[in-house]
Write an enzyme that holds these catalytic residues in place. Structure first.
Site: not given
Ligand code: NDP
Ligand code: 8X3
Length: 252
Positions: A7, A59, A86, A120, A152, A156, A185
């Site tokens: 994650i 990073d 995420n 990748r 942004y 997305k 969220v």
């Protein structure tokens, strides 16, 4: 059967909640982010829950760091069953003519290039095993645009397109791809977007109940625990008080 999930962006918000939900379901976990202290604290919490955990501090914008982290895994951890892409962010909210180039680059480098670097590095491991599941955190901003959200939203939309493209390329290797598109969220997301201005960040949630990281985590866990012949391709999840990227009912 033991399963391993990786994650990204697990130090906060949706990623953190997903790590906890996955640990509860018995997944062993690779967790990543840039904030070592938060990663270590989460790793301790997850270990207490009885699963194996390996924190990876890097990073996602730095391809060499991504490759080093994943190539450096021992054979046990290379058997990644689920990758949750995420890590991501919005920085700034400005009309196109006023946008800051540095904000744009941070979003493009993190949300598109970072997701690509991680994918990748991880997808060949899944191809080799002829199985896997990749979950990409896109957004309602990947389905629609809204005022001042230009770059942004574009990043997305790119994630949304990449989810479809990955699903197509990886089909013959038995690798599933799920695109998740949440509305509002409440996480550190708005604080990052408004560069630490808490007043501006809180305003977006005024008078309405946003989703929590846990609400989204619940859906991610559901998506990756279906029978093997089932793939949830694309999931839009919204607060009940929000119908699309622009319209929210607020009870003030
Ligand atoms: P948070 O700000 O709470 O969490 C973002 C996570 O991404 C943090 O763990 C952060 O870790 C990590 N991250 C950011 N930049 C980097 C980087 N360069 N390298 C490594 N990790 C990085 O936000 P959310 O939990 O809300 O966001 C998670 C994802 O969900 C994002 O992709 C976001 O775009 C998406 N999303 C969010 C929505 C919302 O309303 N909150 C709605 C729809 C989608 P660290 O700072 O430690 O590096
Ligand atoms: C985050 C949700 O609507 O602020 O992706 O863009 S929104």
């Amino acid at each position: 059967m033991e399963r391993i999930a990786f994650i990204t962006g697990a130090t906060s918000g949706i990623g953190r909640a997903t790590a906890i939900a996955f640990a509860r379901a018995g997944f062993n976990l690779l967790i990543s982010g840039r904030r070592q202290k938060l990663l270590d604290e989460l790793a301790a919490e997850l270990t207490e829950m009885g699963v194996r955990v390996l924190p990876l501090c890097f990073d996602v914008r730095k391809q060499q760091e991504v490759v080093a982290a994943i190539e450096g895994l021992d054979d046990y951890w290379k058997d990644i069953d689920v990758l949750v892409n995420n890590a991501g962010l919005a920085v700034g909210l400005a009309p196109i003519q006023d946008g800051l180039i540095d904000d744009w680059e941070r979003m493009i480098d993190t949300n598109i290039k970072g997701l690509l670097y991680v994918t990748r590095a991880v997808s060949p491991l899944m191809v080799k095993r002829q199985k896997g599941h990749i979950v990409n955190l896109a957004s309602i901003a990947g389905k629609e645009i809204y005022p001042n959200g230009n770059v942004y939203c574009a990043t997305k939309h790119a994630v949304d397109a990449l989810s479809r493209a990955m699903r197509n390329d990886l089909l013959k290797y038995n690798i599933l791809v799920t695109n998740i598109a949440p509305g509002k969220v409440e996480t550190e997301f708005s604080l990052v977007r408004f560069k630490g201005n808490k007043g501006a960040a809180d305003k977006g949630y005024e008078g309405m109940q946003p989703l929590s990281g846990e609400d989204v985590a619940d859906v991610i866990l559901y998506a990756v625990t279906r029978p093997s012949h089932v793939c949830l391709n694309d999931i839009v999840i919204m607060p009940s008080a929000q119908s699309n990227a622009r319209d929210v009912i607020r009870k003030l």
